[in-house]
Motif scaffolding. Structure first.
Motif, PDB file in Angstrom:
ATOM      1  N   GLN A 168       2.160   2.345  -8.403  1.00  0.00           N
ATOM      2  CA  GLN A 168       0.801   2.131  -8.902  1.00  0.00           C
ATOM      3  C   GLN A 168      -0.107   3.329  -8.639  1.00  0.00           C
ATOM      4  N   SER A 169       0.295   4.199  -7.707  1.00  0.00           N
ATOM      5  CA  SER A 169      -0.468   5.424  -7.451  1.00  0.00           C
ATOM      6  C   SER A 169      -0.402   6.390  -8.624  1.00  0.00           C
TER       7      SER A 169
ATOM      8  N   SER B  34       0.815  -1.215   0.000  1.00  0.00           N
ATOM      9  CA  SER B  34       0.000   0.000   0.000  1.00  0.00           C
ATOM     10  C   SER B  34       0.849   1.266   0.000  1.00  0.00           C
TER      11      SER B  34
ATOM     12  N   GLN C  51       2.327   0.549  -4.387  1.00  0.00           N
ATOM     13  CA  GLN C  51       1.688   1.828  -4.640  1.00  0.00           C
ATOM     14  C   GLN C  51       2.724   2.938  -4.781  1.00  0.00           C
ATOM     15  N   ARG C  52       3.836   2.826  -4.047  1.00  0.00           N
ATOM     16  CA  ARG C  52       4.902   3.822  -4.151  1.00  0.00           C
ATOM     17  C   ARG C  52       6.175   3.126  -4.653  1.00  0.00           C
TER      18      ARG C  52
ATOM     19  N   ASP D 116       2.255   8.383  -9.204  1.00  0.00           N
ATOM     20  CA  ASP D 116       3.128   9.504  -8.850  1.00  0.00           C
ATOM     21  C   ASP D 116       4.509   9.258  -9.438  1.00  0.00           C
TER      22      ASP D 116
END
Length: 333
Positions: free
Chosen positions: A84-85, A27, A55-56, A87
């Motif tokens: 996956q975010s 996450s 995610q990061r 960014d």
């Protein structure tokens, strides 16, 4: 985040081994290792580790505050799909070494770092000593920004990057989120030095340059491009090398030929030496063919007293400087 270790303080020591570890779909970061404020330790084994689709960042190694990572030895690491975010600050592998008295080394065999939102590999070395970086057998393609970013002394000069080699891998199709180079290298500032080799590395089909290197402001860089490395079919130059400044020193070397800088929309090879820079060696082994501008350009004609001790250009093992839309090879000294 699925695994994080913070080793902090001058009496703190921690050694780690990872074997057959899977931390996919984190996450936040997949794995983070922090050594700070005089801590020390080693990662003696980091084998068959998967931290995909975080995610990061996939893997963060952060050494700071006069700390020491004596070794990080890895074989078989999959960090694909990091960020996956969405960014672009999130990289597959983020290796950060900073502050006076900090030392670290990194050795990774067989790395997959494809499809990162940011960079496949980010190296951030500021006013610290990196004793070694070896990445052998890797895939760092389809990243949102650069495939490889080497930032040495760009914020705080005085960094020393030793024995750094990327071999047998690719940084192709970078810049899927923003126009970027396949490989971006910046070595900056008095007391900053770097010794970097690209050995059988490809940087092709990128939306800026394949390889973009700059050394300036009193730094020292020795760069070797060897053994069939390619920077071809990029939107701008294939290989761009800039050395600038009266106290800056540089060497561009090659010992094994077969390098190719072909089919780019601008020059295949572009070398510019300015403002009294001193270059101890300028050796290029390979070819630059079928580019939309010149095949190869070497410029050192700004009347500032650039010093070049040795120039050798050999297309043995390469495709020569043929078929370019403009001149095959331009040398202005």
């Amino acid at each position: 985040m699925l695994f994080r270790s913070d080793v902090v303080g001058p009496t703190s020591t921690a050694d780690f081994e990872f074997n057959n570890v899977t931390v996919d779909n984190a996450s936040a970061q997949g794995i983070t290792l922090l050594y700070a404020n005089g801590a020390s330790g080693a990662v003696t084994r980091f084998d068959n580790v998967s931290a995909q689709n975080a995610q990061r960042d996939g893997l963060v190694i952060d050494i700071r505050g006069a700390s020491e990572l004596t070794s990080f030895v890895a074989n078989g690491v999959n960090l694909s799909g990091a960020g996956q975010s969405g960014d672009v600050a999130d990289d597959a592998l983020d290796f950060r070494v900073q502050n006076v008295g900090t030392t670290a080394s990194l050795n990774i065999q067989n790395l997959i770092a494809d499809g990162a939102a940011g960079r496949a590999i980010n190296v951030f070395a500021q006013n610290a000593v990196v004793a070694e970086i070896v990445v052998d057998g890797f895939s760092g393609n389809n990243s949102g920004l650069e495939g490889l970013n080497l930032a040495v002394g760009t914020v705080i000069p005085g960094a020393v990057l030793q024995n750094t080699e990327f071999r047998n891998g690719s940084f192709n199709n970078s810049g899927t989120a923003a126009v970027s180079d396949g490989i971006l290298t910046r070595v900056t500032g008095a007391g900053t030095s770097a010794d970097v080799t690209f050995n059988n590395v490809s940087a092709n089909f990128n939306p800026r340059n394949g390889i973009d290197v700059r050394v300036d402001a009193g730094a020292d860089l020795t760069l070797a491009v060897d053994n069939g490395s390619t920077a071809s079919n990029n939107f701008l130059n294939g290989f761009r090398f800039i050395a600038d400044g009266p106290t800056t020193t540089a060497a561009l070397t090659s010992t094994v030929g077969g390098n190719a800088f072909d089919g780019n929309n601008d020059d295949g090879l572009f070398v510019e030496l300015t403002n009294g820079v001193t270059v101890s060696d300028l050796t290029i082994r390979g070819g630059a063919a079928n580019n939309r501008a010149d095949g190869g350009v070497i410029k050192a004609d700004d009347l500032t007293g650039v010093t070049i001790s040795n120039v050798l250009i050999s297309s043995i093992g390469g495709g020569g400087f043929n078929g370019n839309d403009e001149t095959g090879l331009v040398i202005n000294l």
